[in-house]
Design a protein around this motif. Structure first.
Motif, short mmCIF file in Angstrom:
data_model
loop_
_atom_site.label_atom_id
_atom_site.label_comp_id
_atom_site.label_asym_id
_atom_site.label_seq_id
_atom_site.Cartn_x
_atom_site.Cartn_y
_atom_site.Cartn_z
N THR A 50 38.84 -1.13 -62.44
CA THR A 50 37.52 -0.56 -62.66
C THR A 50 36.66 -0.90 -61.46
N TRP A 51 35.67 -0.03 -61.20
CA TRP A 51 34.91 -0.14 -59.96
C TRP A 51 33.57 0.56 -60.15
N ALA A 52 32.53 0.03 -59.52
CA ALA A 52 31.20 0.63 -59.60
C ALA A 52 30.67 0.86 -58.19
N LYS A 53 31.13 1.93 -57.57
CA LYS A 53 30.63 2.29 -56.24
C LYS A 53 29.23 2.86 -56.39
N THR A 54 28.36 2.50 -55.46
CA THR A 54 26.97 2.91 -55.58
C THR A 54 26.66 4.14 -54.75
N ASP A 55 25.64 4.87 -55.19
CA ASP A 55 25.15 6.00 -54.39
C ASP A 55 23.76 5.74 -53.86
N GLY A 56 23.26 4.51 -54.07
CA GLY A 56 21.96 4.13 -53.55
C GLY A 56 20.79 4.42 -54.46
N SER A 57 21.04 5.08 -55.59
CA SER A 57 19.92 5.49 -56.44
C SER A 57 19.63 4.54 -57.59
N LYS A 58 20.68 3.85 -58.08
CA LYS A 58 20.49 2.98 -59.24
C LYS A 58 21.67 2.03 -59.34
N ASP A 59 21.58 1.12 -60.30
CA ASP A 59 22.69 0.21 -60.58
C ASP A 59 23.85 1.03 -61.12
N PRO A 60 24.99 1.08 -60.41
CA PRO A 60 26.06 1.99 -60.81
C PRO A 60 26.85 1.48 -62.01
N ALA A 61 27.42 2.39 -62.76
CA ALA A 61 28.26 2.04 -63.90
C ALA A 61 29.72 1.95 -63.46
N TYR A 62 30.48 1.11 -64.16
CA TYR A 62 31.91 0.99 -63.86
C TYR A 62 32.66 2.23 -64.34
N LYS A 63 33.64 2.64 -63.54
CA LYS A 63 34.55 3.72 -63.91
C LYS A 63 35.97 3.26 -63.64
N SER A 64 36.94 3.93 -64.24
CA SER A 64 38.35 3.59 -64.06
C SER A 64 38.92 4.36 -62.87
N TYR A 65 39.76 3.65 -62.09
CA TYR A 65 40.39 4.25 -60.91
C TYR A 65 41.86 3.87 -60.86
N VAL A 66 42.63 4.69 -60.16
CA VAL A 66 44.02 4.36 -59.85
C VAL A 66 44.26 4.60 -58.37
N VAL A 67 45.23 3.87 -57.84
CA VAL A 67 45.61 4.04 -56.45
C VAL A 67 47.10 3.76 -56.35
N LYS A 68 47.79 4.40 -55.41
CA LYS A 68 49.22 4.18 -55.24
C LYS A 68 49.47 2.81 -54.62
N ALA A 69 50.68 2.33 -54.78
CA ALA A 69 51.03 0.98 -54.32
C ALA A 69 50.95 0.84 -52.81
N ASP A 70 50.94 1.97 -52.07
CA ASP A 70 50.79 1.88 -50.62
C ASP A 70 49.33 1.99 -50.18
#
Length: 712
Positions: free
Chosen positions: A48-68
């Motif tokens: 889970t990750w909360a990347k910001t866009d500069g406008s407010k406190d960001p919410a966590y979302k679920s992400y996936v990434v490959k092993a490489d």
């Protein structure tokens, strides 16, 4: 896929170093990736990750990434097929059969016939079923007592555990009777081999008055009270342990050397032993108990002791080697949190990892016959992920890490790779896979800022001890300039390391101070985490002693080595840092011309027991420790300019502490002070406008007293 961070990303211009910009907080820097998890086949990592866009406190979302490290996208790992419920850890096996509980009934699964049968169904709820070692009988818990289900289908009550108020009720024939003392509550657990029941009786705390925090901004229009905690020195919970041999009903008391509490038993994989930590009420002793189920006997196999208090990053760590031959645990017997093993008999204790460094986040990697752990062996400011064989031997570095609170790692299923969240001193924590940065969390605006990697310096204290500190020095520093010392909070916390600080707003504020010509020093004073037990306990019976003189010595060092004007020194900090600021301004008034005490402790007799009592004992038994450690007793010493900022609904360090200091200042006729209350804020502010107002006031304090606006 998001772009990787290479150097500094460009924006419309440099980051604007203003209080308003800095105090946007998470809207600028976001929240680091967390909850790392590999897929079962090792091809993906979810988080889970909360990347910001500069406008407010960001919410966590679920992400996936490959092993490489490629293919970063929103989404979740595919749901893994759950393991057969009959292999659930709460089950008990005997040959081909596994018994388990579901829906309050007992079920047996036979791995040969592949059949599942309900073996006991009643209106009552059964739990913790165990096959009795050496027989086909089953023991289980029903209505807080142990029962046995015999091979011919009969149920027999084995224990008669009752509260003191019911001790005269008719007894259960043939059952082992246990009477819980007055004012105790009971809990019950069974050993894996079904031989022993453990009855833990914990004392219900006697009626003790809780502190109440008023809140004034309410939807009802009426002020309301929020209950918090009883103050230090009140009655504490005691544990009494009784073990019962379920074969013959014989019981035994497990006695502590002095009043204390016991944690949960951890059973050996073969079920023959259980081990548990117990800790004394005065926090000076820890006892590792071992219970041999076949003999229904327990003994202490290891003792931890500290004349101040036991603690450290490994406190309470406990587990078993896979073959049940040894117990592993954390010990400070060499002055640092290291890893040890010992046989369940107490024989042959062994320092598996020993040295003048801290070991934390210990994990058992059974398939590869090793421990994985985090080590500061490279130095207190650094962290590495390492391994060591279960039997001991050479330590192997596996990956770089960092000491910040966002740091996290997850090992791949084959044990060959790590997904790692780590940081640097001038960049928040990000996800790295195979050394490749996968995430970019802050805004481009923030990344364009002037953020330095503050050097770590060693400041000599008066007792000859070098004290680590981060140093912020203006590029065009001129001798005779001002300096500010920042005091981190929590007391037992590390803030000087090669990594992203928990105090990232302050980190940015220090850049603003540098731009205005201030030198800033941020010290890991005595009492801080990361430096072993002697460093941690140097404040025993005197908070505001060595921890304060470290800062006073830091001020002297700034004057001597860097030409800071001795009359232009300021100090500030929050929580424990606010407490130290109070002590500095009240007890060393000729050192600091200005101080900002944020959410400060003023009287340790008002604080909670769990934090305060290990350090200062209790007010009734150690009056002098509280008297010399509480700023409320030294307000008359104030000479410089003092700013007090405090959230009015602070349920940690209550606003009452600051109110009492303010009343003292009024009574003493002091004039050079200000107080800023924040009606809707708790201990940690949540609103950017509150942060902005607070730090605007801090900046004004320093500018008007030791900075460019001071009267010359």
């Amino acid at each position: 896929m998001l772009p990787l961070l290479v150097g500094v990303l460009t924006s419309s211009g440099p980051f604007p170093l203003t209080v308003e910009s800095i105090m946007r907080g998470p809207a600028l820097v976001g929240h680091a990736p967390r909850r790392l998890q590999w897929s079962a086949d090792g091809t993906q990592i979810g988080f889970t990750w909360a990347k910001t866009d500069g406008s407010k406190d960001p919410a966590y979302k679920s992400y996936v990434v490959k092993a490489d490290g490629s293919g970063l996208a929103e989404g979740a790992l595919p749901r893994e097929t759950p393991p057969n419920r009959n292999a659930w850890d709460g089950g008990s096996k005997s040959g081909s059969k596994t018994i388990y509980e579901e829906g309050g009934d007992l079920w047996v699964y036979d791995s040969i016939s592949k059949e599942t049968k309900r073996t006991l169904e009643t209106p009552e709820r059964e739990r913790e079923p165990r096959f009795v070692s050496g027989s086909s009988d089953i023991v289980f818990i029903r209505s807080d007592n142990v029962w046995k289900l015999t091979s011919d289908g009969k149920t027999v009550q084995l224990t008669d555990i009752r509260l003191d108020s019911s001790k005269d009720d008719p007894t259960v024939p043939g059952a082992a009777k246990v009477v819980a003392p007055p004012n105790f509550r009971k809990s019950l657990s069974l050993s894996p081999d079904g031989r022993v029941a453990i009855v833990a009786m914990q004392e219900n705390q006697k009626e003790d008055r809780q502190s109440m925090v008023p809140t004034y901004v309410t939807s009802s229009g009426y002020s309301e009270l929020i209950p918090t905690y009883p103050k230090v020195g009140g009655p504490q919970t005691e544990t009494k342990i009784k073990t019962i041999d379920l074969a013959n009903g014989a019981s035994a008391d497990l006695d502590f050397p002095k009043r204390g509490r016991m944690g949960q038993f951890r059973w050996s994989p073969d079920g023959k032993f259980g081990v548990a930590w117990a800790f004394s009420e005065d926090s000076e002793d820890g006892w590792l108990y071992s219970l041999e189920t076949a003999k229904n006997s327990a003994k202490i196999i290891w003792t931890e002791h500290n004349d101040a208090w036991i603690g450290g990053p490994g406190r309470g760590l406990l587990g078993w080697l896979p073959d049940s031959s040894r117990v592993y645990f954390s010990s400070e017997n060499k002055g640092f949190a290291n890893l040890m093993t010992v046989e369940p008999s107490g024989d042959n204790p062994k320092n598996l990892i020993g040295g003048a460094f801290e070991v934390s986040e210990v994990q058992l990697d059974e398939p590869r016959n090793r421990f994985i752990f985090v080590s500061s062996e490279k130095g207190p400011s650094f962290r590495e992920i390492c391994s060591v064989p279960l039997e001991g031997g050479p330590r192997t570095k596996l990956a770089d890490y960092s000491a910040d609170e966002d740091a996290e790692f997850a090992m791949s299923p084959d044990g060959k790779e790590f997904a790692i969240v780590r940081s640097s001193s001038n960049r928040p924590a990000e996800l790295f896979i195979r050394g490749k940065q996968v995430t970019v969390t802050p805004t481009e605006e923030w990344l364009a800022g002037p953020w330095i990697d503050p050097p770590i310096v060693m400041v000599p204290a008066r007792d000859g001890t070098p004290v680590p500190a981060r140093m912020y020095k203006p590029k065009r520093w001129k001798k005779g300039g001002p300096a500010v010392i920042f005091v981190h909070g929590a007391g037992y916390l590390q803030n000087v390391y090669s990594g992203w600080s928990h105090y990232y707003r302050e980190y940015m504020f220090h850049h603003l101070l540098m731009e205005k010509g201030y030198m800033v020093l941020d010290m890991d004073y005595r009492g801080s985490a990361g430096y072993g037990s002697a460093w941690r306990t140097a404040i025993y019976r005197h908070m505001g002693g060595t921890d304060l003189t470290d800062h006073v010595d830091g001020a002297a060092w700034l004057v001597k080595e860097h030409g800071v004007d001795a009359k232009r020194l300021g100090i500030y900090g929050g929580s424990y840092g606010g407490f130290i600021t109070f002590m500095a301004m009240f007890t060393t008034p000729d050192v600091f011309a200005a101080g900002a005490a944020l959410r400060p402790v003023a009287d340790w007799t008002n604080y909670n027991h769990g934090y305060t009592a290990p350090i200062l004992n209790t007010p009734s038994e150690d009056k002098i420790a509280y008297e010399r450690s509480s700023p409320i007793n030294f307000v008359s010493g104030l000479k410089g300019a003092l700013l007090i900022c405090h959230g009015m609904v602070d349920v940690n360090v209550q606003f009452q502490d600051s109110v009492r200091v303010v009343q003292k200042l009024i009574e003493l006729g002091k004039t050079n002070w200000w107080v800023a209350p924040y009606p809707v804020e708790d201990h940690a502010f949540t609103r950017p406008e509150s942060w902005t107002d607070e730090y605007r006031r801090i900046l004004e304090l320093f500018e008007n007293t030791i900075g460019s606006n001071r009267k010359k």
